[in-house]
Write a protein that holds these residues in place. Structure first.
Motif, PDB file in Angstrom:
ATOM      1  N   ALA A  54       0.844  -1.204   0.000  1.00 24.13           N
ATOM      2  CA  ALA A  54       0.000   0.000   0.000  1.00 24.13           C
ATOM      3  C   ALA A  54       0.876   1.251   0.000  1.00 24.13           C
ATOM      4  O   ALA A  54       2.017   1.230   0.470  1.00 24.13           O
ATOM      5  CB  ALA A  54      -0.924   0.003   1.218  1.00 24.13           C
ATOM      6  N   ARG A  55       0.339   2.325  -0.530  1.00 24.67           N
ATOM      7  CA  ARG A  55       1.041   3.610  -0.511  1.00 24.67           C
ATOM      8  C   ARG A  55       0.014   4.731  -0.479  1.00 24.67           C
ATOM      9  O   ARG A  55      -1.140   4.565  -0.894  1.00 24.67           O
ATOM     10  CB  ARG A  55       1.967   3.756  -1.712  1.00 24.67           C
ATOM     11  CG  ARG A  55       1.266   3.868  -3.053  1.00 24.67           C
ATOM     12  CD  ARG A  55       2.242   4.157  -4.175  1.00 24.67           C
ATOM     13  NE  ARG A  55       1.583   4.327  -5.451  1.00 24.67           N
ATOM     14  CZ  ARG A  55       1.367   3.349  -6.307  1.00 24.67           C
ATOM     15  NH1 ARG A  55       1.752   2.117  -6.009  1.00 24.67           N
ATOM     16  NH2 ARG A  55       0.762   3.576  -7.451  1.00 24.67           N
ATOM     17  N   VAL A 134      -1.886  -5.354   7.256  1.00 26.20           N
ATOM     18  CA  VAL A 134      -0.834  -5.026   6.293  1.00 26.20           C
ATOM     19  C   VAL A 134       0.121  -4.033   6.938  1.00 26.20           C
ATOM     20  O   VAL A 134      -0.297  -3.175   7.723  1.00 26.20           O
ATOM     21  CB  VAL A 134      -1.434  -4.430   4.999  1.00 26.20           C
ATOM     22  CG1 VAL A 134      -0.344  -4.065   4.006  1.00 26.20           C
ATOM     23  CG2 VAL A 134      -2.400  -5.412   4.370  1.00 26.20           C
ATOM     24  N   LYS A 135       1.389  -4.146   6.607  1.00 23.29           N
ATOM     25  CA  LYS A 135       2.375  -3.191   7.088  1.00 23.29           C
ATOM     26  C   LYS A 135       2.011  -1.785   6.619  1.00 23.29           C
ATOM     27  O   LYS A 135       1.776  -1.550   5.435  1.00 23.29           O
ATOM     28  CB  LYS A 135       3.766  -3.564   6.575  1.00 23.29           C
ATOM     29  CG  LYS A 135       4.864  -2.640   7.080  1.00 23.29           C
ATOM     30  CD  LYS A 135       6.216  -3.058   6.536  1.00 23.29           C
ATOM     31  CE  LYS A 135       7.303  -2.097   7.008  1.00 23.29           C
ATOM     32  NZ  LYS A 135       8.633  -2.487   6.453  1.00 23.29           N
ATOM     33  N   VAL A 136       1.953  -0.873   7.568  1.00 20.29           N
ATOM     34  CA  VAL A 136       1.535   0.497   7.259  1.00 20.29           C
ATOM     35  C   VAL A 136       2.667   1.213   6.511  1.00 20.29           C
ATOM     36  O   VAL A 136       3.815   1.229   6.972  1.00 20.29           O
ATOM     37  CB  VAL A 136       1.182   1.256   8.547  1.00 20.29           C
ATOM     38  CG1 VAL A 136       0.848   2.710   8.236  1.00 20.29           C
ATOM     39  CG2 VAL A 136       0.016   0.582   9.246  1.00 20.29           C
ATOM     40  N   PRO A 137       2.383   1.798   5.348  1.00 22.29           N
ATOM     41  CA  PRO A 137       3.428   2.503   4.598  1.00 22.29           C
ATOM     42  C   PRO A 137       3.783   3.834   5.249  1.00 22.29           C
ATOM     43  O   PRO A 137       3.115   4.301   6.180  1.00 22.29           O
ATOM     44  CB  PRO A 137       2.789   2.709   3.224  1.00 22.29           C
ATOM     45  CG  PRO A 137       1.321   2.770   3.505  1.00 22.29           C
ATOM     46  CD  PRO A 137       1.086   1.821   4.652  1.00 22.29           C
ATOM     47  N   ALA A 138       4.833   4.435   4.753  1.00 25.47           N
ATOM     48  CA  ALA A 138       5.272   5.731   5.269  1.00 25.47           C
ATOM     49  C   ALA A 138       4.219   6.793   4.966  1.00 25.47           C
ATOM     50  O   ALA A 138       3.535   6.730   3.941  1.00 25.47           O
ATOM     51  CB  ALA A 138       6.607   6.120   4.638  1.00 25.47           C
ATOM     52  N   PRO A 139       4.056   7.771   5.854  1.00 27.81           N
ATOM     53  CA  PRO A 139       3.067   8.825   5.594  1.00 27.81           C
ATOM     54  C   PRO A 139       3.462   9.687   4.402  1.00 27.81           C
ATOM     55  O   PRO A 139       4.643   9.796   4.054  1.00 27.81           O
ATOM     56  CB  PRO A 139       3.057   9.622   6.901  1.00 27.81           C
ATOM     57  CG  PRO A 139       4.357   9.331   7.554  1.00 27.81           C
ATOM     58  CD  PRO A 139       4.733   7.945   7.145  1.00 27.81           C
ATOM     59  N   CYS A 140       2.476  10.268   3.803  1.00 28.91           N
ATOM     60  CA  CYS A 140       2.683  11.176   2.672  1.00 28.91           C
ATOM     61  C   CYS A 140       2.717  12.606   3.202  1.00 28.91           C
ATOM     62  O   CYS A 140       1.884  13.002   4.013  1.00 28.91           O
ATOM     63  CB  CYS A 140       1.562  10.998   1.658  1.00 28.91           C
ATOM     64  SG  CYS A 140       1.537  12.212   0.322  1.00 28.91           S
ATOM     65  N   ARG A 141       3.691  13.387   2.736  1.00 25.93           N
ATOM     66  CA  ARG A 141       3.825  14.774   3.186  1.00 25.93           C
ATOM     67  C   ARG A 141       3.265  15.721   2.137  1.00 25.93           C
ATOM     68  O   ARG A 141       3.617  15.648   0.963  1.00 25.93           O
ATOM     69  CB  ARG A 141       5.293  15.113   3.459  1.00 25.93           C
ATOM     70  CG  ARG A 141       5.470  16.446   4.176  1.00 25.93           C
ATOM     71  CD  ARG A 141       6.929  16.773   4.405  1.00 25.93           C
ATOM     72  NE  ARG A 141       7.561  17.253   3.188  1.00 25.93           N
ATOM     73  CZ  ARG A 141       8.746  17.887   3.164  1.00 25.93           C
ATOM     74  NH1 ARG A 141       9.406  18.075   4.279  1.00 25.93           N
ATOM     75  NH2 ARG A 141       9.261  18.289   2.019  1.00 25.93           N
TER      76      ARG A 141
END
Length: 308
Positions: A54-55, A134-141
């Motif tokens: 996920a992204r 699911v592994k949580v993706p990095a936050p979007c800035r």
């Protein structure tokens, strides 16, 4: 997912009732098929689930007051299985956070960085009967950039443009020059031949560049959202004004992580510095003016409505 499970339970109940009432090979075959369907779905979905990623997609940077959206997207091998999750937005500049409604606008009425982070992210099998975390993706800035806010009283810069002059390293073109005698190692291209002919000595036309004092902008990253809008708007305008005058400068800001010092030499450096400050936590107490500041020209940027 709940609807899928209820539908499956109704199908299972129906096949069981059919088997009890009919008791023939067809009813038995139907019951076995319904009982094995979830496990078959899980087996087929396993490669898709294991390869699922996920992204969070966002606009990156937007001007203040512009509509924008954030989306949570998934990728997988061959086919993307159903997945669920929600996004939480956080503005480090003010500490605000809220849940994002899918398809809704990103709040951009005030400037500042926004972090869109997913939470409670699950992926499902093809029938939607099983779900797995699911592994949580990095936050979007997302950077909501301020609008330039002009300062009515322009800073007095003329006497700081050239406090002194020094030889320009490497020579080259310059508006000001200084005449001096030739020294071994000097370039012959800089020799002033007419003056040399008059004086009888090798005279050099040396290009000079201005020796400027330190220009400093300071700001405290704290206050209400409206005050921060005015602070960053004035920083943006004043920084662009200094660069137009050919002045590089330093920017010192008090944040929740301490004092940040940033060197600004061009428009790109100014944008990057503002983006960094827009994502910084606010200062809890104190002021950048509490310390000793050394500069030939200094301007402290405040957030008052009538700042001159």
């Amino acid at each position: 997912m709940g609807k899928n499970r209820i539908t499956y339970l109704w199908a299972l109940l129906g096949s069981l009732v059919f088997y009890i009432a009919y008791r023939e090979w067809l009813s038995w075959l139907l019951l076995v098929a319904v009982l094995g369907l979830p496990w078959l779905s899980l087996l087929v979905s396993l490669p898709l689930i294991l390869s699922f990623r996920a992204r969070v997609n966002g606009p990156g940077t937007i001007p203040m007051g512009t509509d924008a959206m954030v989306t949570l997207q998934g990728t997988s091998w061959l086919l993307v299985p159903a997945f669920s999750g929600r996004l939480r937005l956080r503005r480090p500049l003010t500490g605000e956070q809220w849940r994002y409604k899918n398809g809704g606008p990103v709040p951009s009425n005030h400037c500042g960085g926004i972090l869109a982070a997913p939470e409670k992210l699950y992926v499902c099998d093809l029938l939607g009967l099983f779900r797995f975390p699911v592994k949580v993706p990095a936050p979007c800035r997302i950077i909501v950039r301020p609008k330039p806010l002009a300062i009515p009283q322009l800073p007095e810069l003329e006497r700081y443009l050239a406090r002194a002059w020094k030889p320009k390293p490497g020579g080259g073109y310059a508006e000001n020059h200084e005449m001096r005698e030739y020294r071994p190692g000097d370039s012959l291209n800089q020799i002033h031949w007419k003056l040399t002919a008059k004086t009888g000595k090798l005279t050099l036309r040396e290009p000079m560049e201005p020796l400027r004092g330190r220009v400093l902008l300071t700001v405290d990253i704290c206050g209400t959202a409206e005050e921060l809008d005015r602070k960053f708007g004035r920083l943006l305008w004043l920084g662009a004004h200094l660069l137009e005058k050919g002045l590089s400068f330093d920017m010192m800001a008090l944040t929740g992580e301490g004092i940040m010092t940033l060197s600004i030499i061009n428009e790109q450096a100014l944008e990057e510095a503002l983006d960094q400050l827009l994502c910084a936590p606010p200062a809890v107490s104190g002021s950048v003016l509490d310390g000793t500041l050394s500069a030939s020209w200094h301007r402290h940027v405040g957030g008052e409505p009538d700042e001159a």
